[in-house]
Design a protein around this motif. Structure first.
Motif, PDB file in Angstrom:
ATOM      1  N   UNK A 332      39.495  29.634  64.625  1.00 49.84           N
ATOM      2  CA  UNK A 332      38.744  30.606  63.818  1.00 49.84           C
ATOM      3  C   UNK A 332      38.935  30.304  62.332  1.00 49.84           C
ATOM      4  N   UNK A 333      37.843  30.413  61.573  1.00 50.72           N
ATOM      5  CA  UNK A 333      37.895  30.051  60.155  1.00 50.72           C
ATOM      6  C   UNK A 333      38.720  31.019  59.322  1.00 50.72           C
ATOM      7  N   UNK A 334      38.779  32.274  59.738  1.00 49.95           N
ATOM      8  CA  UNK A 334      39.575  33.246  58.983  1.00 49.95           C
ATOM      9  C   UNK A 334      39.103  33.450  57.560  1.00 49.95           C
ATOM     10  N   UNK A 335      37.778  33.362  57.335  1.00 46.14           N
ATOM     11  CA  UNK A 335      37.254  33.428  55.967  1.00 46.14           C
ATOM     12  C   UNK A 335      37.435  34.812  55.348  1.00 46.14           C
ATOM     13  N   UNK A 336      37.291  35.856  56.150  1.00 44.00           N
ATOM     14  CA  UNK A 336      37.466  37.200  55.603  1.00 44.00           C
ATOM     15  C   UNK A 336      38.869  37.428  55.092  1.00 44.00           C
ATOM     16  N   UNK A 337      39.857  37.003  55.866  1.00 46.30           N
ATOM     17  CA  UNK A 337      41.248  37.154  55.439  1.00 46.30           C
ATOM     18  C   UNK A 337      41.522  36.330  54.180  1.00 46.30           C
ATOM     19  N   UNK A 338      40.976  35.111  54.143  1.00 41.56           N
ATOM     20  CA  UNK A 338      41.155  34.266  52.956  1.00 41.56           C
ATOM     21  C   UNK A 338      40.528  34.924  51.737  1.00 41.56           C
ATOM     22  N   UNK A 339      39.293  35.417  51.866  1.00 37.72           N
ATOM     23  CA  UNK A 339      38.616  36.065  50.739  1.00 37.72           C
ATOM     24  C   UNK A 339      39.386  37.285  50.267  1.00 37.72           C
ATOM     25  N   UNK A 340      39.915  38.070  51.204  1.00 39.40           N
ATOM     26  CA  UNK A 340      40.685  39.255  50.833  1.00 39.40           C
ATOM     27  C   UNK A 340      41.912  38.871  50.029  1.00 39.40           C
ATOM     28  N   UNK A 341      42.607  37.820  50.450  1.00 45.36           N
ATOM     29  CA  UNK A 341      43.805  37.360  49.742  1.00 45.36           C
ATOM     30  C   UNK A 341      43.470  36.909  48.328  1.00 45.36           C
ATOM     31  N   UNK A 342      42.380  36.155  48.186  1.00 47.18           N
ATOM     32  CA  UNK A 342      42.016  35.616  46.870  1.00 47.18           C
ATOM     33  C   UNK A 342      41.529  36.722  45.943  1.00 47.18           C
ATOM     34  N   UNK A 343      40.737  37.657  46.463  1.00 48.13           N
ATOM     35  CA  UNK A 343      40.284  38.775  45.626  1.00 48.13           C
ATOM     36  C   UNK A 343      41.468  39.611  45.138  1.00 48.13           C
ATOM     37  N   UNK A 344      42.439  39.841  46.010  1.00 52.78           N
ATOM     38  CA  UNK A 344      43.623  40.598  45.614  1.00 52.78           C
ATOM     39  C   UNK A 344      44.416  39.840  44.545  1.00 52.78           C
ATOM     40  N   UNK A 345      44.524  38.532  44.701  1.00 55.31           N
ATOM     41  CA  UNK A 345      45.211  37.684  43.725  1.00 55.31           C
ATOM     42  C   UNK A 345      44.512  37.768  42.370  1.00 55.31           C
ATOM     43  N   UNK A 346      43.195  37.655  42.375  1.00 52.41           N
ATOM     44  CA  UNK A 346      42.392  37.748  41.156  1.00 52.41           C
ATOM     45  C   UNK A 346      42.640  39.086  40.464  1.00 52.41           C
ATOM     46  N   UNK A 347      42.649  40.159  41.254  1.00 54.69           N
ATOM     47  CA  UNK A 347      42.887  41.493  40.681  1.00 54.69           C
ATOM     48  C   UNK A 347      44.274  41.602  40.057  1.00 54.69           C
ATOM     49  N   UNK A 348      45.270  41.022  40.711  1.00 54.43           N
ATOM     50  CA  UNK A 348      46.637  41.051  40.166  1.00 54.43           C
ATOM     51  C   UNK A 348      46.696  40.372  38.804  1.00 54.43           C
ATOM     52  N   UNK A 349      45.987  39.257  38.661  1.00 57.20           N
ATOM     53  CA  UNK A 349      45.985  38.535  37.384  1.00 57.20           C
ATOM     54  C   UNK A 349      45.236  39.303  36.301  1.00 57.20           C
ATOM     55  N   UNK A 350      44.191  40.044  36.690  1.00 54.33           N
ATOM     56  CA  UNK A 350      43.485  40.861  35.703  1.00 54.33           C
ATOM     57  C   UNK A 350      44.342  42.040  35.246  1.00 54.33           C
ATOM     58  N   UNK A 351      45.104  42.595  36.152  1.00 50.31           N
ATOM     59  CA  UNK A 351      45.933  43.747  35.792  1.00 50.31           C
ATOM     60  C   UNK A 351      47.108  43.346  34.917  1.00 50.31           C
ATOM     61  N   UNK A 352      47.645  42.152  35.146  1.00 44.26           N
ATOM     62  CA  UNK A 352      48.770  41.688  34.322  1.00 44.26           C
ATOM     63  C   UNK A 352      48.831  40.165  34.399  1.00 44.26           C
ATOM     64  N   UNK A 353      48.558  39.504  33.269  1.00 40.64           N
ATOM     65  CA  UNK A 353      48.609  38.046  33.226  1.00 40.64           C
ATOM     66  C   UNK A 353      50.047  37.571  33.383  1.00 40.64           C
ATOM     67  N   UNK A 354      50.201  36.305  33.768  1.00 44.38           N
ATOM     68  CA  UNK A 354      51.531  35.704  33.832  1.00 44.38           C
ATOM     69  C   UNK A 354      52.183  35.762  32.454  1.00 44.38           C
TER      70      UNK A 354
END
Length: 489
Positions: A332-354
């Motif tokens: 199974x490609x697991x694209x939904x789970x991958x997209x969810x992980x990346x969107x959450x990562x993107x949001x974390x970086x917007x809320x507080x940069x490294x």
């Protein structure tokens, strides 16, 4: 400024539609569907499109609303662009209704254009407003209908999450939650873009591209610069996931794995800037997805090798090729789970940069030298297939980071290094493929299924013979790598 995340619904079945309508987070309730009919206008020669302007008039219930959208960006499904809306009396085209000074200035050169309808959309919309924990408010629009252009039609089946108040991290987080539980993927293509393609006004293979990334500057803050670069790679990975969902081929899967590998390499490179370890979960989720997909990658690579070998030897390809293809598709490609992980990562970086107290040049050069030393040590120690596989991963990660940071030095300074790393990556990959073939084909080669056993034995023998030649090539290129100057030296 319009800010929205567009999510394409991958499963058109009525069961899935009903599940989405009732999904609690969307809060759609029992609200009646709003019927919408939009007409998009431009001149015969596409003057507005060339100026990166979109003009439509849409019937919303009992009202007609004229909308102007100006040039913005669309990456990873997140659309950000200036937008103006004006209530009008009919669907007739009239650019003079936009009296806002900014909109009027953009339209001034086009007021005398002879406009014509270039495409239409007709769809039903379910709408709600969702209050987020951070105080943001999101307008949810669930759309189902069709795009009409040049006598052709294309379905509309999507969710739009438009930011009413607050910051864009809120819609990314909501999108992550939806992708994790529903058959959705972020989509960078607007209804108008799809309609233009349907009408033949843009090439059939055209893809929606975002703005060119801002170049890296040597003396900007390392944390902020690398956060921006990570977000760009998140967007590229989401675009690759959407393309794979559409194409579902070994080629689209390969491009997706490359995009995720590059993201993981840069994330690992930034690890010391993640002082509070808030990205550890993302790092692990990406690693888990990548390793789960390795089985599909292995079988697709073996299928490609076997197709070539069978053609060269005049052997029937079907039994083994069919088996390998079926094994690949079983993952199974697991694209939904991958997209969810990346969107959450993107949001974390917007809320507080490294966070960093260093400039980009100092941080990058210090860590590239450190990776260089680790790579050299791994190369000196590599003897077994497992050690060579680990060395191959070192080579890939280093190359992807250097490519990502390419703005920091002229291409001529890194060209020889990247060329050699690319060759080493390819050669070490071929060496790994021989070992991988043994893992997947040894059982077939000793089975009673005569045709499969014979073909599996042929392929294993071919790859192991090829591995010996690859070892010699690897040694030559490794010596070259040791002598090449580094662009940051």
């Amino acid at each position: 400024m319009e800010q929205e995340l567009k999510l394409q619904i991958l499963d058109p079945s009525p069961v899935t539609w009903e599940k989405i309508c009732k999904f609690p987070l969307l809060a759609l309730g029992e609200a009646p569907a709003l019927k919408l009919h939009a007409v998009y206008y431009d001149s015969r020669d596409g003057a507005l499109r060339r100026a990166k302007l979109a003009y439509r008039v849409r019937r919303e219930g009992k009202e007609w609303v004229a909308t102007l959208k100006a040039d913005g960006q669309s990456m990873g499904g997140l659309h950000q662009r200036p937008e103006w809306n004006v209530t009008v009396s009919s669907s007739a085209a009239d650019l003079r209704v936009f009296t806002d000074p900014d909109a009027a200035a953009l339209l001034a050169p086009f007021l005398d254009l002879a406009l014509q309808a270039i495409l239409e959309t007709r769809f039903e919309r379910l709408e709600s407003r969702v209050d987020c924990a951070d105080g943001s408010q999101i307008v949810v629009a669930l759309d189902r209908g069709e795009i009409l252009a040049s006598g052709l039609c294309e379905p509309i089946l999507e969710i739009e999450l438009e930011l009413a108040t607050g910051g864009p991290a809120a819609i990314l987080e909501m999108g992550a939650e939806l992708c994790a539980h529903l058959p959705l993927l972020p989509d960078g293509e607007s209804k108008m873009f799809r309609g233009l393609r349907l009408a033949g006004l843009i090439p059939a293979d055209a893809v929606a591209l975002g703005d060119k990334a801002a170049p890296l500057r040597r003396h900007e803050n390392a944390g902020k610069a690398l956060s921006r670069l990570l977000i760009e790679q998140c967007q590229q990975s989401l675009t690759a996931a959407r393309q794979h969902a559409t194409g579902n081929s070994p080629e689209t899967f390969h491009h997706l794995r490359k995009a995720v590998r590059s993201l993981r390499a840069l994330l690992r490179f930034c690890r010391t800037l993640d002082t509070d370890k808030r990205l550890e979960g993302v790092r692990q989720e990406l690693a888990d997805w990548f390793h789960q997909q390795s089985i599909r990658r292995d079988h697709e690579v073996l299928a490609t090798y076997w197709a070539t070998l069978a053609a060269e030897t005049g052997t029937e390809a079907a039994p083994l090729y069919t088996w390998l293809s079926a094994e690949a598709e079983a993952t199974a490609a697991g694209l939904g789970h991958l997209a969810a992980t990346i969107l959450q990562f993107w949001a974390l970086l917007l809320r507080a940069a490294l966070h960093s107290d260093e400039d980009l040049q100092h941080y990058a050069e210090m860590h590239l030298r450190r990776q260089d030393r680790k790579l050299t040590a791994a190369g000196a120690a590599a003897q077994t297939p497992i050690e060579f596989h680990a060395l191959r991963i070192h080579i890939k990660n280093w190359r992807y980071v250097i490519l990502a940071l390419g703005d920091m030095w002229p291409s001529k300074d890194s060209k020889a290094l990247l060329k050699t790393l690319s060759a080493l990556q390819k050669i070490s990959g071929a060496m790994h493929d021989a070992d991988m073939a043994g893992q997947h084909l040894a059982g077939l080669a000793t089975s009673r299924r005569h045709g499969l056993a014979f073909h599996a034995g042929m392929l294993m023998g071919y790859l192991h013979a090829r591995e010996v030649r690859q070892h010699k090539k690897f040694s030559r290129h490794w010596k070259r790598l040791e002598s090449i100057s580094r662009p940051w030296s």
